[in-house]
Design an enzyme around this catalytic site. Structure first.
Site, mmCIF file in Angstrom:
data_model
loop_
_atom_site.group_PDB
_atom_site.id
_atom_site.type_symbol
_atom_site.label_atom_id
_atom_site.label_comp_id
_atom_site.label_asym_id
_atom_site.label_seq_id
_atom_site.Cartn_x
_atom_site.Cartn_y
_atom_site.Cartn_z
ATOM 1 C CE LYS A 124 -90.369 -23.600 6.192
ATOM 2 N NZ LYS A 124 -91.616 -22.901 5.910
ATOM 3 N NE ARG B 26 -98.625 -21.146 6.196
ATOM 4 C CZ ARG B 26 -97.353 -21.062 6.553
ATOM 5 N NH1 ARG B 26 -96.569 -20.172 5.973
ATOM 6 N NH2 ARG B 26 -96.841 -21.865 7.467
ATOM 7 C CG HIS C 296 -97.082 -21.955 11.586
ATOM 8 N ND1 HIS C 296 -95.902 -22.133 12.265
ATOM 9 C CD2 HIS C 296 -96.806 -21.057 10.607
ATOM 10 C CE1 HIS C 296 -94.960 -21.367 11.710
ATOM 11 N NE2 HIS C 296 -95.488 -20.706 10.717
ATOM 12 N NE ARG D 139 -94.235 -26.735 12.934
ATOM 13 C CZ ARG D 139 -95.300 -26.403 13.688
ATOM 14 N NH1 ARG D 139 -95.831 -27.281 14.520
ATOM 15 N NH2 ARG D 139 -95.844 -25.204 13.578
ATOM 16 C CB CYS E 251 -74.412 -6.179 -12.843
ATOM 17 S SG CYS E 251 -73.759 -4.515 -13.036
ATOM 18 C CG MET E 252 -77.370 -11.959 -13.855
ATOM 19 S SD MET E 252 -77.632 -12.705 -15.468
ATOM 20 C CE MET E 252 -78.945 -11.710 -16.133
ATOM 21 C CG ASP E 253 -73.375 -12.362 -13.982
ATOM 22 O OD1 ASP E 253 -74.213 -13.218 -13.648
ATOM 23 O OD2 ASP E 253 -73.363 -11.822 -15.106
HETATM 24 N N1 PMH Z 1 -93.556 -24.695 11.207
HETATM 25 C C1 PMH Z 1 -94.148 -24.243 10.093
HETATM 26 C C2 PMH Z 1 -95.490 -24.793 9.714
HETATM 27 C C3 PMH Z 1 -93.513 -23.280 9.311
HETATM 28 O O1 PMH Z 1 -94.119 -22.849 8.200
HETATM 29 C C4 PMH Z 1 -92.253 -22.771 9.728
HETATM 30 C C5 PMH Z 1 -91.537 -21.706 8.981
HETATM 31 C C6 PMH Z 1 -91.678 -23.280 10.896
HETATM 32 C C7 PMH Z 1 -92.368 -24.248 11.610
HETATM 33 C C8 PMH Z 1 -90.352 -22.811 11.412
HETATM 34 O O2 PMH Z 1 -90.427 -21.470 11.778
HETATM 35 P P1 PMH Z 1 -89.134 -20.656 12.249
HETATM 36 O O3 PMH Z 1 -88.218 -20.651 11.082
HETATM 37 O O4 PMH Z 1 -89.653 -19.306 12.566
HETATM 38 O O5 PMH Z 1 -88.576 -21.393 13.381
HETATM 39 N N2 PMH Z 1 -92.195 -21.173 7.896
HETATM 40 C C9 PMH Z 1 -91.968 -19.985 7.309
HETATM 41 C C10 PMH Z 1 -92.733 -19.542 6.247
HETATM 42 O O6 PMH Z 1 -93.718 -20.221 5.737
HETATM 43 N N3 PMH Z 1 -92.353 -18.341 5.876
HETATM 44 O O7 PMH Z 1 -91.343 -17.994 6.663
HETATM 45 C C11 PMH Z 1 -91.082 -18.998 7.548
#
Ligand code: PMH
Length: 365
Positions: free
Chosen positions: A41, A135, A165, A218, A310-312
């Site tokens: 992601k 969450r 999680h 994950r 700065c920005m750039d």
């Molecule tokens: N699973 C869920 C539901 C997550 O939100 C994340 C990371 C991971 C797995 C992977 O975690 P890792 O990168 O620590 O291995 N999510 C996020 C988050 O929402 N903010 O920072 C990391």
């Protein structure tokens, strides 16, 4: 349209060999039957989603986790026909699109299901259990059983997985973690049918806790070679190899006289004759204003960002005159993402995610 700066000497280098090594080491660490899903992601935490996904797959990742449906669709568009789970909320209106593309979605609320019109083709869902993250997720065994019963009535939805999680997996103190884990095991145990994919581990959990009872992990931050938190570094089962470095080159080098000032607000004043360099990188690239005072490096020699970013562009103070074109490491080596995170009072995740699309990514190995 986001424009990428291919004609400016500022770039992120992503070492594919590092990503492969991190994944292979984790796969060796995991029991054989536990799949590794690469969390890609947010443009693979700033590393570039498609290239990282390719690399992760080469190294044995069995699928991908993303936050939003668009990321999953982009992976399909790029030709990946692997398992993909959207871990965030997908609006009901797009459940049909997900089904058609064989993208698994997360169900965390009975209302989402009951309001869902019949789908043209099967939708795989993963139930999300909120065991203490507070969450997304179902908050009780009853809620999970209710959803299971509701889905059993439908021909167009399959419960492929169930997951949770952890809020504190990156801490050495494990009591909160253990409570969440016990709650998750209890919920899974209460189901009529155990789904094919029961998963709970982020990087910290996958690195520090036994996964034999589960079907997948994950794996996010540590695939990129970064630690989930500084405090668990001594407990890591293998050395992580950071994949990303951020580089630029000096575009102007000049000598300041005592009393000369630098950048907006003229906040920096030279006390003596000193050499400085202007770098073509700024907050619009994700090298945010809080990097003022951070030490970047040239061949391992640290030198500070002076005045306001700065920005750039930004300015660094040199220990001596350097030629224009000298390569500067903004992030990498001694000034790692972890050191940057500490300077910015944040976490390494944010350091790489901040790097904007204006910065081109160059893949090596
Ligand atoms: N699973 C869920 C539901 C997550 O939100 C994340 C990371 C991971 C797995 C992977 O975690 P890792 O990168 O620590 O291995 N999510 C996020 C988050 O929402 N903010 O920072 C990391």
């Amino acid at each position: 349209m986001a424009v990428t700066g291919w004609h400016r000497p500022t770039w992120a280098e992503v070492d594919r060999a590092a990503i492969r090594a991190n994944i292979q080491n984790e796969r060796t660490h995991l029991p054989e039957n536990v799949a590794l899903f690469a969390v890609v992601k947010a443009d693979a935490y700033g590393h570039g989603m498609v290239e990282v996904a390719k690399t992760a797959k080469e190294a044995g990742a069995k699928g991908f986790c993303v936050a939003i449906l668009d990321e999953a669709l982009a992976l399909r568009e790029a030709g990946f026909d692997d398992f993909i789970l959207v871990m965030g909320a997908v609006p009901q209106a797009f459940a049909g699109v997900a089904a058609q593309k064989r993208i698994a979605v997360t169900v965390f609320d009975i209302e989402w299901l009951t309001g869902l019109a019949p789908l043209p083709t099967n939708l795989d869902v993963h139930l999300k259990v909120d065991t203490g993250m507070g969450r997304l997720g179902l908050r009780s065994m009853e809620a999970v059983r209710e959803i299971e019963a509701e889905i059993a009535k439908r021909e167009d939805i399959t419960i492929e997985g169930i997951f949770t999680h952890f809020a504190t997996a990156d801490q050495l103190e494990t009591s909160y973690f253990e409570k969440q884990l016990a709650c998750f095991r209890e919920v899974v145990g209460s189901m009529e049918v155990r789904p094919t994919l029961v998963h709970c581990a982020n990087s910290a959990t996958a690195l520090l806790h036994e996964q034999a009872d589960f079907d997948a992990v994950r794996f996010g931050i540590s695939m990129y070679g970064l630690t989930p938190s500084p405090e668990i570094v001594p407990a890591l089962p293998f050395e992580l190899r950071p994949a990303l470095s951020l580089y630029t080159e000096m575009v102007q080098v000049k000598e300041l006289m005592p009393g000369d000032h630098v950048s907006y607000g003229a906040t920096y004043e030279a006390e003596e004759r000193e050499w400085v360099a202007t770098l073509p990188v700024g907050y619009a690239d994700g090298f945010i204003r809080a990097y003022s005072g951070f030490q970047v490096s040239v061949d391992g020699v640290l030198m500070p960002v002076i005045g306001r970013v700065c920005m750039d562009q930004c300015i660094i103070k040199l220990p001596r005159e350097y030629p224009v074109g000298t390569k500067v490491t903004l992030i990498g080596g001694p000034n790692s993402a972890d050191v940057a995170a500490s300077h910015l009072n944040t976490i390494n995740y944010e350091i790489t995610c901040l790097i904007s699309e204006r910065v081109p990514k160059k893949y090596i190995n």
